[in-house]
Design a protein around this motif. Structure first.
Motif, mmCIF file in Angstrom:
data_model
loop_
_atom_site.group_PDB
_atom_site.id
_atom_site.type_symbol
_atom_site.label_atom_id
_atom_site.label_comp_id
_atom_site.label_asym_id
_atom_site.label_seq_id
_atom_site.Cartn_x
_atom_site.Cartn_y
_atom_site.Cartn_z
ATOM 1 N N ALA A 127 -37.408 -17.490 -49.036
ATOM 2 C CA ALA A 127 -37.494 -16.208 -48.525
ATOM 3 C C ALA A 127 -37.177 -15.204 -49.607
ATOM 4 O O ALA A 127 -37.509 -13.925 -49.577
ATOM 5 N N SER A 128 -36.005 -15.439 -50.272
ATOM 6 C CA SER A 128 -35.431 -14.470 -51.086
ATOM 7 C C SER A 128 -36.243 -13.995 -52.269
ATOM 8 O O SER A 128 -36.210 -13.136 -52.944
ATOM 9 N N GLY A 138 -32.675 -13.846 -49.005
ATOM 10 C CA GLY A 138 -33.910 -14.589 -48.043
ATOM 11 C C GLY A 138 -32.880 -15.063 -46.690
ATOM 12 O O GLY A 138 -31.793 -15.510 -47.187
ATOM 13 N N SER A 185 -31.690 -9.550 -54.349
ATOM 14 C CA SER A 185 -32.807 -9.833 -53.327
ATOM 15 C C SER A 185 -32.353 -11.144 -52.412
ATOM 16 O O SER A 185 -31.406 -11.967 -52.717
ATOM 17 N N LEU A 207 -39.562 -13.515 -51.993
ATOM 18 C CA LEU A 207 -40.706 -12.933 -51.151
ATOM 19 C C LEU A 207 -40.860 -11.554 -51.502
ATOM 20 O O LEU A 207 -42.083 -10.875 -51.817
ATOM 21 N N LYS A 208 -39.841 -10.672 -51.717
ATOM 22 C CA LYS A 208 -39.890 -9.347 -51.728
ATOM 23 C C LYS A 208 -39.055 -8.847 -52.889
ATOM 24 O O LYS A 208 -38.267 -7.688 -52.970
ATOM 25 N N SER A 237 -35.956 -10.466 -46.858
ATOM 26 C CA SER A 237 -36.845 -11.299 -46.014
ATOM 27 C C SER A 237 -36.151 -12.093 -44.998
ATOM 28 O O SER A 237 -35.294 -12.817 -45.518
ATOM 29 N N GLY A 243 -35.255 -6.921 -52.351
ATOM 30 C CA GLY A 243 -35.928 -6.970 -51.034
ATOM 31 C C GLY A 243 -35.157 -7.863 -50.157
ATOM 32 O O GLY A 243 -34.274 -8.706 -50.625
#
Length: 392
Positions: free
Chosen positions: A152-153, A141, A139, A155-156, A162, A160
């Motif tokens: 941010a890393s 961010g 993931s 968040l999804k 972000s 994900g």
């Protein structure tokens, strides 16, 4: 030029490695740990997390939440092998890479658009190359500053991407829970709540002096972050800040000699670890945890840097002896930090004998490392470890 910091975090890293290497574990709830009553989990797969299982949770509690949980012993050498491959991939995208832990890193990707395209395109390329290289997901961010990139890393997750653009920072901080800011822990959270602080931007209701008076220098740093300011750079060569090892005992240990036997085994492990990176440290830290979960940490800074297990061990023993009678001990560990990668400049006043002794220790360590690298870590063992209890 707009600054962009990227934070990459491997998804459920240890558990994902085990599932990759053993197809029978794929799609099943697994965790790294043992069934021993005092074992705690280091990582849980996403299948296990659906049941509330998480890292640092006692394994017995995890098994109650998820009776079908599969516990797997960790293989740190394998995780480090995969980690090195991941970091090598990241080096293809930026010359400024800081490895924050075995499974996460920061990259300064400012100005890379002409080579790799916009930040989101670069992030997608990084994800795909890691997937094709090691077979695992990550993931990512991206943000203008370091601490927001890390937030941010998450968040999804999993797998994900972000991004927080500079014009989005102010609004993002208005909805970011204050406890998400690094430095606001469980103990400090009630104090912030007592001032009516729920979200990061709420700190701006008070002037920076208000927070400095109550939290010291840390208050000023937290206020800056609540404003979206973080001058911390991505530190090249910051791939290791410390190395440590610890063991939790099946039964409480009172005998100082048994504790020292464990310290010797741990000292060997962390000494080999730092030598692998060509580092030497000056600060030795002892950690002791008691049956009631109270713990103490004590440190000693040496006059000279070292990567020698004997010196680390003797220092740890000296710290332990200085504490006197500790009573029953649940966990003991030792670590080394305060690294400097540059070569030490010898003083003209330093005794020649000390210089010769240092060189002999370095030569011996290198010889030991070569034997262990070729034949395995068990091929060379200190005589005092031959009667050591097994590592549980």
């Amino acid at each position: 030029m707009q600054k962009y910091i990227m934070h990459l975090d491997m998804d459920a890293f240890f558990a994902s490695v085990e599932q990759m290497d053993n197809p029978e574990l794929r799609g099943k709830p697994i965790a790294i740990g043992s069934s021993h009553k005092r074992s705690v989990l280091s990582t849980a797969s996403y299948e296990a997390r659906k049941f509330g299982v998480r890292s640092a949770m006692p394994s017995q509690q995890a098994l109650k939440l998820c009776p079908q949980l599969i516990l797997v012993s960790g293989r740190m050498s394998r995780y480090k092998e995969i980690s090195r491959q991941v970091m090598a991939v990241l080096g293809n995208y930026s010359p400024v890479v800081e490895q924050a832990s075995i499974d996460e890193a920061y990259l300064d990707i400012t100005g890379t658009e002409k080579i790799f395209g916009p930040p989101l395109t670069l992030a997608e390329s990084v994800k795909q190359e890691i997937l094709s290289t090691v077979g695992l997901t990550a993931s990512i961010g991206i943000a203008p500053v370091k601490f927001l990139a890390k937030i941010a890393s998450d968040l999804k997750k999993p797998a994900g991407i972000s991004i927080i653009e500079v014009h989005e920072v102010e609004q993002f901080l208005k909805t970011l829970p204050i406890e998400k800011i690094p430095g606001v822990g469980k103990k400090a959270l009630p104090r912030f709540q007592s001032f009516g602080i729920k979200y990061a931007a709420d700190m701006l209701r008070y002037p920076p002096e208000f927070w400095q008076e109550r939290f010291g220098e840390r208050g000023s740093v937290l206020y800056a972050k609540a404003s979206g300011i973080d001058p911390t750079p991505v530190a090249v060569g910051g791939q290791m800040k410390s190395s440590s090892a610890e063991n939790t005992f099946g039964e409480d240990v009172r005998d100082p000699q048994i504790l020292k036997t464990w310290l010797l085994s741990q000292s060997e492990r962390i000494a080999a670890d730092v030598r692998r990176y060509g580092l030497k440290g000056r600060t030795i830290t002892l950690k002791v945890k008691f049956p009631d979960f109270r713990q103490i940490t004590r440190s000693k800074t040496l006059d000279q840097r070292t990567s020698n297990a004997g010196i680390i061990y003797k220092t740890g023993c000296a710290i332990l002896d200085a504490e006197g009678c500790l009573g029953p001990v649940r966990l003991i560990g030792i670590g080394i930090s305060n690294f400097e990668e540059r070569s030490r400049q010898l003083s003209l006043l330093e005794p020649e004998q000390n210089v010769r002794d240092d060189k002999k220790l370095d030569q011996l360590d290198k010889a030991v490392d070569k034997v262990r690298e070729k034949f395995g870590s068990a091929m060379l063992t200190r005589g005092s470890l031959l009667k050591s209890p097994s590592d549980k």
